[in-house]
Motif scaffolding. Structure first.
Motif, PDB file in Angstrom:
ATOM      1  N   HIS A  20      -7.013  34.300 -19.414  1.00  0.00           N
ATOM      2  CA  HIS A  20      -6.543  34.597 -20.769  1.00  0.00           C
ATOM      3  C   HIS A  20      -7.315  35.752 -21.386  1.00  0.00           C
ATOM      4  N   ARG A  21      -6.707  36.373 -22.363  1.00  0.00           N
ATOM      5  CA  ARG A  21      -7.332  37.486 -23.075  1.00  0.00           C
ATOM      6  C   ARG A  21      -8.391  36.937 -24.022  1.00  0.00           C
ATOM      7  N   GLN A  22      -9.499  37.627 -24.123  1.00  0.00           N
ATOM      8  CA  GLN A  22     -10.578  37.207 -25.010  1.00  0.00           C
ATOM      9  C   GLN A  22     -10.134  37.297 -26.458  1.00  0.00           C
ATOM     10  N   GLU A  24      -9.820  38.202 -30.146  1.00  0.00           N
ATOM     11  CA  GLU A  24     -10.192  39.434 -30.835  1.00  0.00           C
ATOM     12  C   GLU A  24     -10.679  39.176 -32.253  1.00  0.00           C
TER      13      GLU A  24
END
Length: 160
Positions: A20-22, A24
């Motif tokens: 997954h994307r960190q 923000e």
């Protein structure tokens, strides 16, 4: 007529695959404010003062509507009429000597060799305040700093 056969991999139901994307932002909210403009990028410093980085909206009005303790970086975007989406990310802000050069600093220490870049250019100069901060947290590190205003810098320290 049947669809052509799909020879690709089939992993079952639609879902999340991979890493997954960190995250923000630390907080995201909608705010109802009658403010002119379309967006604002701003930073609220530890003392509560405001640094407007970009945008045409009155960032000071958003600061009062947020319940996040400073310091933080925020981005407000008009969604519809008086409805705004505001995203907030907490930051670490430190005071460095007034004579600290440049606007962006990166220091890396691997335990035997130190590299320093000020505004992207390598240098042999050191930044003792940043180095002490990083050494107090990690034996080897990368520290990045960006000048916010005057002697106030946004700092991120990571282990190497």
């Amino acid at each position: 007529m049947p669809l052509p056969h799909d020879p690709g991999p089939h992993w079952g139901e639609v879902g999340i695959h991979g890493v997954h994307r960190q995250r923000e932002w630390d907080a995201v909210a909608t705010v109802e404010l009658a403010v002119a403009g379309s967006e604002a990028w701003f930073v609220v410093l530890p003392d509560g003062s405001l640094v407007v980085e970009e945008g045409d909206a009155d960032a000071d009005r958003f600061r009062a509507a947020l319940s996040v303790a400073p310091p933080f970086r925020a981005h407000a975007v008009r969604r519809n009429g008086a409805t705004w989406a505001v995203a907030v990310r907490r930051i670490e802000a430190v005071e460095l000597d007034d004579d600290t050069p440049g606007n962006e600093i990166e220091i890396a220490w691997d335990g035997s060799e130190r590299t320093v870049r000020i505004d992207g250019a390598p240098t042999l100069a050191g930044v003792p305040g940043l180095e002490r901060l990083a050494e107090a947290r990690h034996r080897t590190y990368v520290v990045r700093a960006a000048r916010l205003e005057g002697s106030t810098w946004e700092v991120a320290v990571s282990p190497l």
